[in-house]
Design a protein around this motif. Structure first.
Motif, PDB file in Angstrom:
ATOM      1  N   MET A 195       0.803  -1.231   0.000  1.00  0.00           N
ATOM      2  CA  MET A 195       0.000   0.000   0.000  1.00  0.00           C
ATOM      3  C   MET A 195       0.832   1.275   0.000  1.00  0.00           C
ATOM      4  O   MET A 195       0.278   2.367   0.082  1.00  0.00           O
ATOM      5  CB  MET A 195      -0.936   0.007   1.210  1.00  0.00           C
ATOM      6  CG  MET A 195      -2.292  -0.610   0.962  1.00  0.00           C
ATOM      7  SD  MET A 195      -3.177   0.096  -0.466  1.00  0.00           S
ATOM      8  CE  MET A 195      -3.430   1.782   0.060  1.00  0.00           C
ATOM      9  N   GLU A 196       2.160   1.204  -0.051  1.00  0.00           N
ATOM     10  CA  GLU A 196       2.930   2.448  -0.065  1.00  0.00           C
ATOM     11  C   GLU A 196       2.582   3.202  -1.360  1.00  0.00           C
ATOM     12  O   GLU A 196       2.397   2.594  -2.421  1.00  0.00           O
ATOM     13  CB  GLU A 196       4.435   2.161   0.034  1.00  0.00           C
ATOM     14  CG  GLU A 196       5.187   3.419   0.425  1.00  0.00           C
ATOM     15  CD  GLU A 196       6.627   3.174   0.848  1.00  0.00           C
ATOM     16  OE1 GLU A 196       7.096   2.018   0.798  1.00  0.00           O
ATOM     17  OE2 GLU A 196       7.288   4.152   1.234  1.00  0.00           O
ATOM     18  N   PRO A 197       2.479   4.536  -1.264  1.00  0.00           N
ATOM     19  CA  PRO A 197       1.966   5.293  -2.416  1.00  0.00           C
ATOM     20  C   PRO A 197       2.763   5.162  -3.710  1.00  0.00           C
ATOM     21  O   PRO A 197       2.227   5.467  -4.777  1.00  0.00           O
ATOM     22  CB  PRO A 197       1.993   6.746  -1.916  1.00  0.00           C
ATOM     23  CG  PRO A 197       1.823   6.618  -0.444  1.00  0.00           C
ATOM     24  CD  PRO A 197       2.600   5.387  -0.065  1.00  0.00           C
ATOM     25  N   ASP A 198       4.023   4.723  -3.651  1.00  0.00           N
ATOM     26  CA  ASP A 198       4.749   4.544  -4.920  1.00  0.00           C
ATOM     27  C   ASP A 198       4.134   3.410  -5.750  1.00  0.00           C
ATOM     28  O   ASP A 198       4.374   3.326  -6.959  1.00  0.00           O
ATOM     29  CB  ASP A 198       6.264   4.337  -4.723  1.00  0.00           C
ATOM     30  CG  ASP A 198       6.625   3.268  -3.716  1.00  0.00           C
ATOM     31  OD1 ASP A 198       5.805   2.966  -2.829  1.00  0.00           O
ATOM     32  OD2 ASP A 198       7.748   2.727  -3.793  1.00  0.00           O
ATOM     33  N   HIS A 199       3.328   2.555  -5.107  1.00  0.00           N
ATOM     34  CA  HIS A 199       2.654   1.463  -5.844  1.00  0.00           C
ATOM     35  C   HIS A 199       1.132   1.577  -5.802  1.00  0.00           C
ATOM     36  O   HIS A 199       0.460   1.142  -6.728  1.00  0.00           O
ATOM     37  CB  HIS A 199       3.066   0.106  -5.269  1.00  0.00           C
ATOM     38  CG  HIS A 199       4.539  -0.015  -5.118  1.00  0.00           C
ATOM     39  ND1 HIS A 199       5.379  -0.039  -6.202  1.00  0.00           N
ATOM     40  CD2 HIS A 199       5.325  -0.032  -4.019  1.00  0.00           C
ATOM     41  CE1 HIS A 199       6.628  -0.087  -5.767  1.00  0.00           C
ATOM     42  NE2 HIS A 199       6.621  -0.079  -4.459  1.00  0.00           N
ATOM     43  N   ALA A 200       0.625   2.125  -4.695  1.00  0.00           N
ATOM     44  CA  ALA A 200      -0.828   2.140  -4.499  1.00  0.00           C
ATOM     45  C   ALA A 200      -1.444   3.478  -4.899  1.00  0.00           C
ATOM     46  O   ALA A 200      -2.661   3.654  -4.828  1.00  0.00           O
ATOM     47  CB  ALA A 200      -1.146   1.835  -3.038  1.00  0.00           C
ATOM     48  N   ALA A 232       6.874  -7.914  -4.465  1.00  0.00           N
ATOM     49  CA  ALA A 232       6.647  -6.581  -3.870  1.00  0.00           C
ATOM     50  C   ALA A 232       7.977  -5.799  -3.853  1.00  0.00           C
ATOM     51  O   ALA A 232       8.703  -5.821  -4.842  1.00  0.00           O
ATOM     52  CB  ALA A 232       5.988  -6.690  -2.504  1.00  0.00           C
ATOM     53  N   ASP A 233       8.314  -5.137  -2.731  1.00  0.00           N
ATOM     54  CA  ASP A 233       9.570  -4.367  -2.707  1.00  0.00           C
ATOM     55  C   ASP A 233      10.808  -5.268  -2.707  1.00  0.00           C
ATOM     56  O   ASP A 233      11.917  -4.819  -3.027  1.00  0.00           O
ATOM     57  CB  ASP A 233       9.638  -3.491  -1.447  1.00  0.00           C
ATOM     58  CG  ASP A 233       8.938  -2.147  -1.619  1.00  0.00           C
ATOM     59  OD1 ASP A 233       8.756  -1.701  -2.756  1.00  0.00           O
ATOM     60  OD2 ASP A 233       8.595  -1.541  -0.585  1.00  0.00           O
ATOM     61  N   GLY A 234      10.642  -6.510  -2.279  1.00  0.00           N
ATOM     62  CA  GLY A 234      11.766  -7.444  -2.207  1.00  0.00           C
ATOM     63  C   GLY A 234      12.423  -7.582  -3.572  1.00  0.00           C
ATOM     64  O   GLY A 234      11.733  -7.680  -4.584  1.00  0.00           O
TER      65      GLY A 234
HETATM   66 FE1  FEO Z   1       7.697   0.150   0.146  1.00  0.00          FE
HETATM   67 FE2  FEO Z   1       8.326   0.607  -3.182  1.00  0.00          FE
HETATM   68  O1  FEO Z   1       7.402   0.824  -1.580  1.00  0.00           O
END
Ligand code: FEO
Length: 387
Positions: free
Chosen positions: A80-85, A166-168
């Motif tokens: 849900m971090e805004p760079d993706h959501a 995800a970010d991983g």
């Molecule tokens: Fe934790 Fe790329 O956002």
């Protein structure tokens, strides 16, 4: 890399961002960053995450091109971090009948980020191990709390054996830039996910039970071969083991005298065959300095005494080390002071509170400017580092 078919019926629809001044409000990204997003076209169509709001229109246009008139059935939200959501609301305006596949924590965050968002009847909540069949493709959801936020999940696609991570395994740098993966993935990992080594270890253990052939992260290149290289790096970084035997020297200096001592130590160590990296904390990228602190087995901090404390850049650097759980290293110190040198004592106390740090007790004290006897003391510090 626009709308590329990555593997049969799975498309890239992400965007590069080269206009951003600071990623997450603090990290310089000289080569930009990519916000990755994917579409799985099957009997049911699933969109995997969105992108930062200011690139939403470009992303939506990429999505429409791939859909070619089709309407998506699902938007899968792994993070849900805004760079993706940031473009979820844009997606819902365009496709109000689509279901959002995520978890209760994410749905709460959606309400918090988007005032008045209408989620009723659209929430398809999934739990650890639950699957979503799209036809030939099936997604299995695996929770990955704190990699890098509490709501994070990853998804494993069983047909193509893809981990949507995800970010991983993410990296700074736009996708049209060719650069070394390790360097910018390390700077990304240590600074952004570095605090959460234990949750990353848990995720790596879960991932080791899956047959993963490809890793599709939310930033940086899709990893399709030699996966053990990337997984090994993640194992080293998340277990706080040094990656490179050598010394990282982090210094800050007012008139250049502390800098001279730091550079002299570099020269002495290199003459002994030691690999050395060095950063001027006032001028070089702080995030790269934090990265190098984690990369090397040994570190030396060098700071003038200032207002009865360390120089502010050193205070900031030590704050970053503590907040990212710096540990398991050997650390030495150089202080400078013209009347009451205190920086050595303060740095030792601060670093001494971190886990499993071997402190080199005999720190080097420079009084105002480096002199012949100080060079001898620096030789002594180098010898202790090599012990
Ligand atoms: Fe934790 Fe790329 O956002």
């Amino acid at each position: 890399m626009k709308n590329k078919e990555l593997t049969k019926n799975i498309y890239y629809i992400g965007v590069d961002d080269k206009e951003i001044d600071l990623f997450e409000g603090q990290y310089v990204v000289p080569n930009g960053i990519s916000y990755n997003s994917y579409v799985i076209m099957d009997e049911k169509t699933a969109v995997m995450d969105t992108v930062d709001a200011h690139k939403g229109k470009e992303w939506l246009s990429n999505l429409k091109t791939v859909l070619n008139g089709k309407r998506p059935d699902y938007l899968v939200v792994l993070h849900m971090e805004p760079d993706h959501a940031g473009s979820i609301d844009l997606f819902l305006k365009e496709y109000p009948t689509a279901q959002i596949v995520s978890n209760p924590k994410s749905f709460q965050m959606m309400q918090a980020f988007f005032e008045g968002i209408q989620l009723e009847g659209k929430m398809h909540s999934v739990k650890e191990g639950e699957t979503l069949s799209l036809g030939e493709h099936t997604l299995t959801f695996v929770s990955a709390p704190m990699v890098h936020w509490p709501e994070v999940m990853v998804a494993y696609e069983t047909k193509e054996k893809i981990l949507f991570s995800a970010d991983g395994f993410g990296k700074f740098g736009a996708l049209d830039v060719v650069e070394d993966w390790d360097c910018e993935a390390r700077r990304y990992y240590i600074n952004i996910v570095g605090k959460y080594g234990a949750p990353v270890q848990t995720l790596l253990k879960k991932a080791s039970t899956l047959d993963i052939q490809k890793i599709f992260p939310l930033h940086g290149p899709m990893l399709t071969e030699n996966l053990s290289h990337y997984i090994n790096k993640y194992d080293i970084w998340s277990s706080y083991r040094p990656e490179t035997e050598g010394v990282f020297i982090a210094y800050t200096s007012i008139y250049g005298n502390t800098a001279k001592a730091a550079l002299k130590l570099k020269e002495i160590l290199e003459a002994k065959g030691v690999q050395v990296a060095i950063s001027d904390l006032a001028r070089d990228d702080m995030a790269e300095a934090v990265e190098d602190a984690f990369r090397y087995s040994h570190m030396v901090l060098a700071s003038p005494t200032y207002d009865g404390d360390v120089f502010p850049y050193m205070a900031t650097f030590m704050h970053h080390l503590k907040s990212k759980n710096y540990q398991n290293r050997t650390v030495g110190f150089i202080e400078n002071g013209s009347w009451v040198p205190l920086a050595g004592k303060i740095m030792k106390e601060k670093i001494g509170t971190l886990k499993n740090i071997h402190i080199i007790e005999n720190h080097v004290t420079i009084q105002s400017a480096m002199k012949t006897q100080d060079v001898l003391a620096l030789e002594g510090l180098a010898d202790e580092l090599l012990k």
